[in-house]
Design a protein around this motif. Structure first.
Motif, PDB file in Angstrom:
ATOM      1  N   MET A   1       1.128  -1.193  -0.032  1.00  0.00           N
ATOM      2  CA  MET A   1      -0.217  -0.368   0.507  1.00  0.00           C
ATOM      3  C   MET A   1       1.240   1.060  -0.279  1.00  0.00           C
ATOM      4  O   MET A   1       0.138   2.322  -0.895  1.00  0.00           O
ATOM      5  CB  MET A   1      -0.415  -0.290   1.228  1.00  0.00           C
ATOM      6  N   LEU A   4       1.628   3.153  -2.789  1.00  0.00           N
ATOM      7  CA  LEU A   4       0.735   3.730  -3.862  1.00  0.00           C
ATOM      8  C   LEU A   4       0.228   5.901  -3.741  1.00  0.00           C
ATOM      9  O   LEU A   4       1.585   5.807  -2.995  1.00  0.00           O
ATOM     10  CB  LEU A   4      -0.784   4.087  -3.173  1.00  0.00           C
ATOM     11  N   ALA A   9      -4.196   6.863  -3.279  1.00  0.00           N
ATOM     12  CA  ALA A   9      -4.691   6.097  -2.244  1.00  0.00           C
ATOM     13  C   ALA A   9      -5.844   6.950  -1.891  1.00  0.00           C
ATOM     14  O   ALA A   9      -6.650   6.694  -1.215  1.00  0.00           O
ATOM     15  CB  ALA A   9      -3.643   7.101  -0.654  1.00  0.00           C
ATOM     16  N   GLN A  12      -8.848   5.832  -3.860  1.00  0.00           N
ATOM     17  CA  GLN A  12      -9.488   4.228  -2.935  1.00  0.00           C
ATOM     18  C   GLN A  12     -10.049   4.824  -1.933  1.00  0.00           C
ATOM     19  O   GLN A  12     -11.408   4.258  -1.727  1.00  0.00           O
ATOM     20  CB  GLN A  12      -8.107   3.579  -3.251  1.00  0.00           C
ATOM     21  N   LEU A  40      -5.600   4.050   4.438  1.00  0.00           N
ATOM     22  CA  LEU A  40      -5.292   4.483   3.111  1.00  0.00           C
ATOM     23  C   LEU A  40      -5.161   6.346   3.196  1.00  0.00           C
ATOM     24  O   LEU A  40      -4.558   7.361   3.245  1.00  0.00           O
ATOM     25  CB  LEU A  40      -6.427   4.628   1.919  1.00  0.00           C
ATOM     26  N   LEU A  43      -2.666   7.234   5.235  1.00  0.00           N
ATOM     27  CA  LEU A  43      -1.438   7.328   3.815  1.00  0.00           C
ATOM     28  C   LEU A  43      -0.688   8.061   3.455  1.00  0.00           C
ATOM     29  O   LEU A  43      -0.040   8.905   2.708  1.00  0.00           O
ATOM     30  CB  LEU A  43      -0.659   5.829   2.904  1.00  0.00           C
ATOM     31  N   SER A  44      -2.259   9.283   3.206  1.00  0.00           N
ATOM     32  CA  SER A  44      -2.724   9.980   2.300  1.00  0.00           C
ATOM     33  C   SER A  44      -1.984  10.950   3.811  1.00  0.00           C
ATOM     34  O   SER A  44      -1.185  12.235   2.797  1.00  0.00           O
ATOM     35  CB  SER A  44      -3.822  10.073   2.159  1.00  0.00           C
TER      36      SER A  44
END
Length: 80
Positions: A1, A4, A9, A12, A40, A43-44
């Protein structure tokens, strides 16, 4: 992941939000999707923080260059 891009991200994440808002997923699947959305989102956020740090560094470098130029001009004036 983690490989990405920010945009991937977010896409999704938006897809998952739409699925969850429809309310048609079984509870277990909804929880899995929610967990994925949290990952996500984190991560973003990380990618945004990295971008902010990069912009900050670039601005500091630019600011430093401007100060260097300003100091050079002052030195020229002091010699005159």
């Amino acid at each position: 992941m983690s490989d990405l891009s920010f945009e991937q991200a977010m896409q999704q994440l938006e897809r998952i939000v739409v699925q969850l808002e429809q309310g048609e997923l079984p509870l277990e699947k909804a929880l899995e999707q929610f967990e994925e959305a949290v990952k996500l989102s984190r991560l973003s956020q990380q990618k945004l923080q990295q971008a902010e740090q990069k912009v900050s560094q670039l601005l500091q470098q630019q600011h430093g260059e401007q100060l260097g130029t300003f100091q050079t001009n002052n030195t020229d004036e002091d010699e005159a």
